[in-house]
Design an enzyme around this catalytic site. Structure first.
Site, PDB file in Angstrom:
ATOM      1  N   SER A   1      75.918  -8.667  54.063  1.00  0.00           N
ATOM      2  CA  SER A   1      74.675  -9.201  54.432  1.00  0.00           C
ATOM      3  C   SER A   1      74.112 -10.188  53.654  1.00  0.00           C
ATOM      4  O   SER A   1      74.866 -10.414  52.511  1.00  0.00           O
ATOM      5  CB  SER A   1      73.526  -7.982  54.333  1.00  0.00           C
ATOM      6  OG  SER A   1      72.288  -8.522  54.444  1.00  0.00           O
TER       7      SER A   1
ATOM      8  N   TYR B   1      69.094  -0.272  50.949  1.00  0.00           N
ATOM      9  CA  TYR B   1      69.763  -1.564  51.988  1.00  0.00           C
ATOM     10  C   TYR B   1      70.667  -2.625  51.108  1.00  0.00           C
ATOM     11  O   TYR B   1      71.855  -2.815  51.214  1.00  0.00           O
ATOM     12  CB  TYR B   1      69.204  -2.301  52.979  1.00  0.00           C
ATOM     13  CG  TYR B   1      69.923  -2.897  53.936  1.00  0.00           C
ATOM     14  CD1 TYR B   1      70.414  -2.379  55.158  1.00  0.00           C
ATOM     15  CD2 TYR B   1      69.930  -4.390  53.796  1.00  0.00           C
ATOM     16  CE1 TYR B   1      71.086  -3.456  55.954  1.00  0.00           C
ATOM     17  CE2 TYR B   1      70.481  -5.091  54.631  1.00  0.00           C
ATOM     18  CZ  TYR B   1      71.299  -4.590  55.774  1.00  0.00           C
ATOM     19  OH  TYR B   1      72.007  -5.501  56.744  1.00  0.00           O
TER      20      TYR B   1
HETATM   21  P1  NAD Z   1      71.873  -2.584  65.362  1.00  0.00           P
HETATM   22  O1  NAD Z   1      70.877  -1.506  65.007  1.00  0.00           O
HETATM   23  O2  NAD Z   1      71.760  -3.060  66.669  1.00  0.00           O
HETATM   24  O3  NAD Z   1      73.263  -1.774  65.413  1.00  0.00           O
HETATM   25  C1  NAD Z   1      73.812  -0.803  64.630  1.00  0.00           C
HETATM   26  C2  NAD Z   1      74.610   0.110  65.262  1.00  0.00           C
HETATM   27  O4  NAD Z   1      75.046   1.054  64.121  1.00  0.00           O
HETATM   28  C3  NAD Z   1      74.388   0.740  66.485  1.00  0.00           C
HETATM   29  O5  NAD Z   1      75.452   0.744  67.322  1.00  0.00           O
HETATM   30  C4  NAD Z   1      74.382   2.127  66.043  1.00  0.00           C
HETATM   31  O6  NAD Z   1      74.536   3.059  67.314  1.00  0.00           O
HETATM   32  C5  NAD Z   1      75.119   2.465  65.051  1.00  0.00           C
HETATM   33  N1  NAD Z   1      74.940   3.608  64.084  1.00  0.00           N
HETATM   34  C6  NAD Z   1      73.561   3.600  63.456  1.00  0.00           C
HETATM   35  N2  NAD Z   1      73.446   4.839  62.807  1.00  0.00           N
HETATM   36  C7  NAD Z   1      74.804   5.481  63.043  1.00  0.00           C
HETATM   37  C8  NAD Z   1      75.334   6.680  62.529  1.00  0.00           C
HETATM   38  N3  NAD Z   1      74.663   7.448  61.718  1.00  0.00           N
HETATM   39  N4  NAD Z   1      76.657   6.922  62.877  1.00  0.00           N
HETATM   40  C9  NAD Z   1      77.152   6.191  64.000  1.00  0.00           C
HETATM   41  N5  NAD Z   1      76.612   4.907  64.289  1.00  0.00           N
HETATM   42  C10 NAD Z   1      75.427   4.485  63.645  1.00  0.00           C
HETATM   43  O7  NAD Z   1      71.986  -3.402  64.305  1.00  0.00           O
HETATM   44  P2  NAD Z   1      72.983  -4.753  64.055  1.00  0.00           P
HETATM   45  O8  NAD Z   1      72.151  -6.032  63.567  1.00  0.00           O
HETATM   46  O9  NAD Z   1      74.035  -4.890  65.156  1.00  0.00           O
HETATM   47  O10 NAD Z   1      73.698  -4.215  62.656  1.00  0.00           O
HETATM   48  C11 NAD Z   1      75.137  -4.152  62.508  1.00  0.00           C
HETATM   49  C12 NAD Z   1      75.532  -4.451  61.287  1.00  0.00           C
HETATM   50  O11 NAD Z   1      75.007  -5.801  60.736  1.00  0.00           O
HETATM   51  C13 NAD Z   1      74.624  -3.298  59.970  1.00  0.00           C
HETATM   52  O12 NAD Z   1      75.667  -3.105  58.935  1.00  0.00           O
HETATM   53  C14 NAD Z   1      73.724  -4.327  59.592  1.00  0.00           C
HETATM   54  O13 NAD Z   1      73.553  -3.816  58.092  1.00  0.00           O
HETATM   55  C15 NAD Z   1      74.509  -5.800  59.482  1.00  0.00           C
HETATM   56  N6  NAD Z   1      73.559  -6.798  59.401  1.00  0.00           N
HETATM   57  C16 NAD Z   1      72.867  -7.175  60.354  1.00  0.00           C
HETATM   58  C17 NAD Z   1      71.940  -8.377  60.378  1.00  0.00           C
HETATM   59  C18 NAD Z   1      70.812  -8.537  61.065  1.00  0.00           C
HETATM   60  O14 NAD Z   1      70.338  -9.714  60.843  1.00  0.00           O
HETATM   61  N7  NAD Z   1      70.876  -7.924  62.279  1.00  0.00           N
HETATM   62  C19 NAD Z   1      72.189  -9.196  59.195  1.00  0.00           C
HETATM   63  C20 NAD Z   1      73.085  -8.790  58.186  1.00  0.00           C
HETATM   64  C21 NAD Z   1      73.850  -7.559  58.235  1.00  0.00           C
END
Ligand code: NAD
Length: 250
Positions: free
Chosen positions: A142, A155
């Protein structure tokens, strides 16, 4: 180009049912890989999208924050697909509460999923890959791998640590034919950032700092994920690649 071809490869993508995980899973399938998506909720169309591309798709429902489930999840993946060539540790959550009042439960929930599951799944996949002499692991970091963030201390700690374990494993496994790297997405339009985007002030501040002048999308991670999963990155070990529309360069 054959250097990016993933035909015959199997990729396990955690959190592959939505957001960035779904984008990367579909990207790998477009490059030829079969996909195992592991999520706590339904796959939201990932399985259908992958099958439509002519690839095999499997789904495992599991709560990855439960350490005692991880071995079973990996075993199940091997039963379904026979092997795992590529692991993307993408599942992650965020809890927004100011540091002084940040509840212990939020801290533990975030660390259990964003850090502990990443460590143990790297270990499980790594042992399998060491036996086979090859493998690719991509951990999702991130901007808060580099910065402190606001109201998200758990986080931020977890994402700093993701870079640490990526480098640590890379040092041990580069000589064994395994490349382990991370992608640090910038500000991407997914469920994870819906609260930020709903806050007009924060949303405008964020957008003003992004040189690309837009939030990222799950599709923006397809190319970097295929690169790190393919032979194109065979001499790349322990890096964190920012896919951020220029945020870190500002
Ligand atoms: P999202 O909430 O759309 O997706 C998260 C996914 O994780 C979902 O598919 C959910 O089912 C799964 N999940 C959540 N809790 C779980 C658990 N206990 N067991 C199994 N699966 C679980 O969010 P996203 O933005 O797609 O995030 C994906 C990754 O990217 C994360 O690690 C997040 O920290 C990272 N990230 C996101 C951003 C952003 O701006 N969206 C930026 C940097 C990093």
């Amino acid at each position: 180009m054959s250097i990016f071809d993933l035909s015959g490869k199997v990729a396990l993508v955690t959190g592959g049912g939505s957001g960035l995980g779904q984008g990367m899973a579909i990207g790998l399938a477009e490059a030829g890989a079969d996909i195992i998506s592991v999520s706590s909720s339904d796959s939201n169309g990932t399985v259908q999208a992958v099958e439509k591309l002519g690839r095999k798709a499997y789904q495992i429902q599991a709560d990855l924050s439960q350490e005692d489930q991880l071995e079973n999840v990996f075993k199940k993946a091997l039963e379904l697909a026979g092997k795992v060539d590529i692991l993307i540790n993408n599942a992650g959550i965020i809890r927004r509460v100011p540091a002084a009042d940040h509840p212990a439960k939020d801290w533990h929930d975030v660390i259990n999923l964003n850090l502990n599951s990443v460590f143990f799944l790297c270990q499980l996949a790594g042992k399998h890959m060491i036996e086979r002499g090859s493998g690719k692991i991509i951990n999702i970091a991130s901007m808060l791998t580099y910065q402190g963030g606001i109201n998200v201390p758990g986080y931020t700690a977890s994402k700093h640590a993701v870079a640490g374990i990526t480098k640590s494993f890379a040092n041990e496994w580069a000589s064994k034919g395994i490349q382990i790297n991370a992608i640090a997405p910038g500000y991407m339009a997914t469920d994870n950032t819906s609260a930020l985007r709903a806050d007009e002030g924060r949303s405008n501040d964020i957008l003003a700092r992004i040189p690309a002048s837009r939030w990222g999308t799950p599709e923006d991670l397809k190319g970097p994920a295929v690169f790190l999963a393919s032979a194109a990155s065979d001499y790349l070990n322990g890096h964190v690649i920012c896919v951020d529309g220029g945020w870190m360069a500002r």
